[in-house]
Motif scaffolding. Structure first.
Motif, PDB file in Angstrom:
ATOM      1  N   VAL A   1       3.124  18.527  -6.627  1.00 58.17           N
ATOM      2  CA  VAL A   1       3.436  17.302  -5.905  1.00 58.17           C
ATOM      3  C   VAL A   1       2.186  16.435  -5.906  1.00 58.17           C
ATOM      4  CG1 VAL A   1       4.051  16.352  -3.631  1.00 58.17           C
ATOM      5  CG2 VAL A   1       5.099  18.467  -4.418  1.00 58.17           C
ATOM      6  N   GLU A   2       2.368  15.157  -6.134  1.00 56.40           N
ATOM      7  CA  GLU A   2       1.257  14.202  -6.066  1.00 56.40           C
ATOM      8  C   GLU A   2       1.690  12.999  -5.249  1.00 56.40           C
ATOM      9  OE1 GLU A   2      -1.235  15.033 -10.149  1.00 56.40           O
ATOM     10  OE2 GLU A   2       0.118  13.321 -10.112  1.00 56.40           O
ATOM     11  N   TYR A   3       0.704  12.363  -4.657  1.00 57.62           N
ATOM     12  CA  TYR A   3       0.942  11.177  -3.837  1.00 57.62           C
ATOM     13  C   TYR A   3       0.158  10.012  -4.421  1.00 57.62           C
ATOM     14  CZ  TYR A   3       2.810  14.493  -0.476  1.00 57.62           C
ATOM     15  OH  TYR A   3       3.553  15.477   0.128  1.00 57.62           O
ATOM     16  N   PHE A   4       0.719   8.815  -4.265  1.00 59.65           N
ATOM     17  CA  PHE A   4       0.094   7.606  -4.783  1.00 59.65           C
ATOM     18  C   PHE A   4       0.259   6.473  -3.780  1.00 59.65           C
ATOM     19  CE2 PHE A   4       1.461  10.172  -8.347  1.00 59.65           C
ATOM     20  CZ  PHE A   4       0.332  10.199  -9.141  1.00 59.65           C
ATOM     21  N   LEU A   5      -0.679   5.561  -3.775  1.00 61.71           N
ATOM     22  CA  LEU A   5      -0.576   4.387  -2.920  1.00 61.71           C
ATOM     23  C   LEU A   5       0.495   3.442  -3.446  1.00 61.71           C
ATOM     24  CD1 LEU A   5      -4.363   3.564  -2.435  1.00 61.71           C
ATOM     25  CD2 LEU A   5      -2.810   4.446  -0.692  1.00 61.71           C
ATOM     26  N   THR A   6       1.253   2.854  -2.541  1.00 62.39           N
ATOM     27  CA  THR A   6       2.176   1.786  -2.909  1.00 62.39           C
ATOM     28  C   THR A   6       1.376   0.478  -2.921  1.00 62.39           C
ATOM     29  OG1 THR A   6       2.753   1.335  -0.614  1.00 62.39           O
ATOM     30  CG2 THR A   6       4.132   2.956  -1.794  1.00 62.39           C
ATOM     31  N   ASP A   7       2.009  -0.603  -3.341  1.00 60.54           N
ATOM     32  CA  ASP A   7       1.332  -1.900  -3.289  1.00 60.54           C
ATOM     33  C   ASP A   7       0.960  -2.259  -1.852  1.00 60.54           C
ATOM     34  OD1 ASP A   7       1.416  -2.233  -6.032  1.00 60.54           O
ATOM     35  OD2 ASP A   7       3.254  -3.437  -5.997  1.00 60.54           O
ATOM     36  N   LEU A   8       1.837  -1.923  -0.909  1.00 62.85           N
ATOM     37  CA  LEU A   8       1.535  -2.176   0.504  1.00 62.85           C
ATOM     38  C   LEU A   8       0.317  -1.367   0.945  1.00 62.85           C
ATOM     39  CD1 LEU A   8       2.386  -3.588   3.129  1.00 62.85           C
ATOM     40  CD2 LEU A   8       3.882  -1.620   3.584  1.00 62.85           C
ATOM     41  N   GLY A   9       0.257  -0.107   0.531  1.00 69.35           N
ATOM     42  CA  GLY A   9      -0.896   0.736   0.852  1.00 69.35           C
ATOM     43  C   GLY A   9      -2.170   0.205   0.236  1.00 69.35           C
ATOM     44  N   LYS A  10      -2.088  -0.256  -1.011  1.00 71.85           N
ATOM     45  CA  LYS A  10      -3.264  -0.821  -1.682  1.00 71.85           C
ATOM     46  C   LYS A  10      -3.780  -2.061  -0.961  1.00 71.85           C
ATOM     47  CE  LYS A  10      -1.940   0.859  -6.247  1.00 71.85           C
ATOM     48  NZ  LYS A  10      -1.409   0.487  -7.560  1.00 71.85           N
ATOM     49  N   SER A  11      -2.872  -2.808  -0.337  1.00 73.82           N
ATOM     50  CA  SER A  11      -3.293  -4.022   0.368  1.00 73.82           C
ATOM     51  C   SER A  11      -4.145  -3.707   1.595  1.00 73.82           C
ATOM     52  CB  SER A  11      -2.077  -4.862   0.772  1.00 73.82           C
ATOM     53  OG  SER A  11      -1.358  -4.259   1.836  1.00 73.82           O
ATOM     54  N   LEU A  12      -4.085  -2.468   2.082  1.00 74.00           N
ATOM     55  CA  LEU A  12      -4.906  -2.053   3.236  1.00 74.00           C
ATOM     56  C   LEU A  12      -6.299  -1.568   2.849  1.00 74.00           C
ATOM     57  CD1 LEU A  12      -2.364  -0.100   5.454  1.00 74.00           C
ATOM     58  CD2 LEU A  12      -3.517  -2.236   6.003  1.00 74.00           C
ATOM     59  N   LEU A  13      -6.549  -1.360   1.567  1.00 79.83           N
ATOM     60  CA  LEU A  13      -7.827  -0.784   1.128  1.00 79.83           C
ATOM     61  C   LEU A  13      -9.056  -1.570   1.592  1.00 79.83           C
ATOM     62  CD1 LEU A  13      -6.929   0.642  -2.354  1.00 79.83           C
ATOM     63  CD2 LEU A  13      -7.494   1.896  -0.280  1.00 79.83           C
ATOM     64  N   PRO A  14      -9.069  -2.898   1.555  1.00 80.86           N
ATOM     65  CA  PRO A  14     -10.254  -3.599   2.065  1.00 80.86           C
ATOM     66  C   PRO A  14     -10.540  -3.276   3.536  1.00 80.86           C
ATOM     67  CG  PRO A  14      -8.913  -5.108   0.777  1.00 80.86           C
ATOM     68  CD  PRO A  14      -8.117  -3.838   0.944  1.00 80.86           C
ATOM     69  N   LEU A  15      -9.499  -3.168   4.337  1.00 81.11           N
ATOM     70  CA  LEU A  15      -9.680  -2.828   5.755  1.00 81.11           C
ATOM     71  C   LEU A  15     -10.184  -1.395   5.919  1.00 81.11           C
ATOM     72  CD1 LEU A  15      -6.428  -4.433   7.152  1.00 81.11           C
ATOM     73  CD2 LEU A  15      -8.750  -5.312   7.389  1.00 81.11           C
ATOM     74  N   ILE A  16      -9.605  -0.496   5.135  1.00 80.32           N
ATOM     75  CA  ILE A  16     -10.012   0.910   5.214  1.00 80.32           C
ATOM     76  C   ILE A  16     -11.467   1.071   4.789  1.00 80.32           C
ATOM     77  CG2 ILE A  16      -9.610   3.183   4.161  1.00 80.32           C
ATOM     78  CD1 ILE A  16      -6.603   2.398   4.098  1.00 80.32           C
TER      79      ILE A  16
END
Length: 95
Positions: free
Chosen positions: A53-68
């Motif tokens: 099993v693998e997990y990946f960021l969605t586009d919505l998740g990627k949009s949070l990267l600057p905040l993270i």
């Protein structure tokens, strides 16, 4: 931290647990499922033996990267202060 791991290419729960040793596998799985429900990550289940099993960021998740990233930098800058606050809280609760 899990979303940051995914951003860094750490896609499997066992690898996340190695990178984040203070977090149990159960907690990682619970939080991954919550992130899926919020559509911040997606799960890919490879139907093979042994299971993978693998997990990946969605586009919505990627949009949070600057905040993270900013929050992580803030945490590193204030690490000593935060650690002292945590220790003080633990000491207070123990009394």
């Amino acid at each position: 931290m899990l979303m940051y791991c995914l951003h860094e290419g750490i896609n499997r729960p066992s690898d996340m647990q190695r990178v984040l040793p203070g977090i149990s596998r159960r907690v990682i799985n619970i939080q991954l499922n919550q992130l899926i429900q919020h559509q911040l990550i997606m799960k890919v289940d490879y139907e093979q033996k042994p299971p993978k099993v693998e997990y990946f960021l969605t586009d919505l998740g990627k949009s949070l990267l600057p905040l993270i990233t900013d929050l992580g930098a803030w945490g590193e800058t204030n690490k000593n202060l935060l650690q002292t606050a945590i220790e003080d809280t633990i000491s207070y609760v123990a009394l």
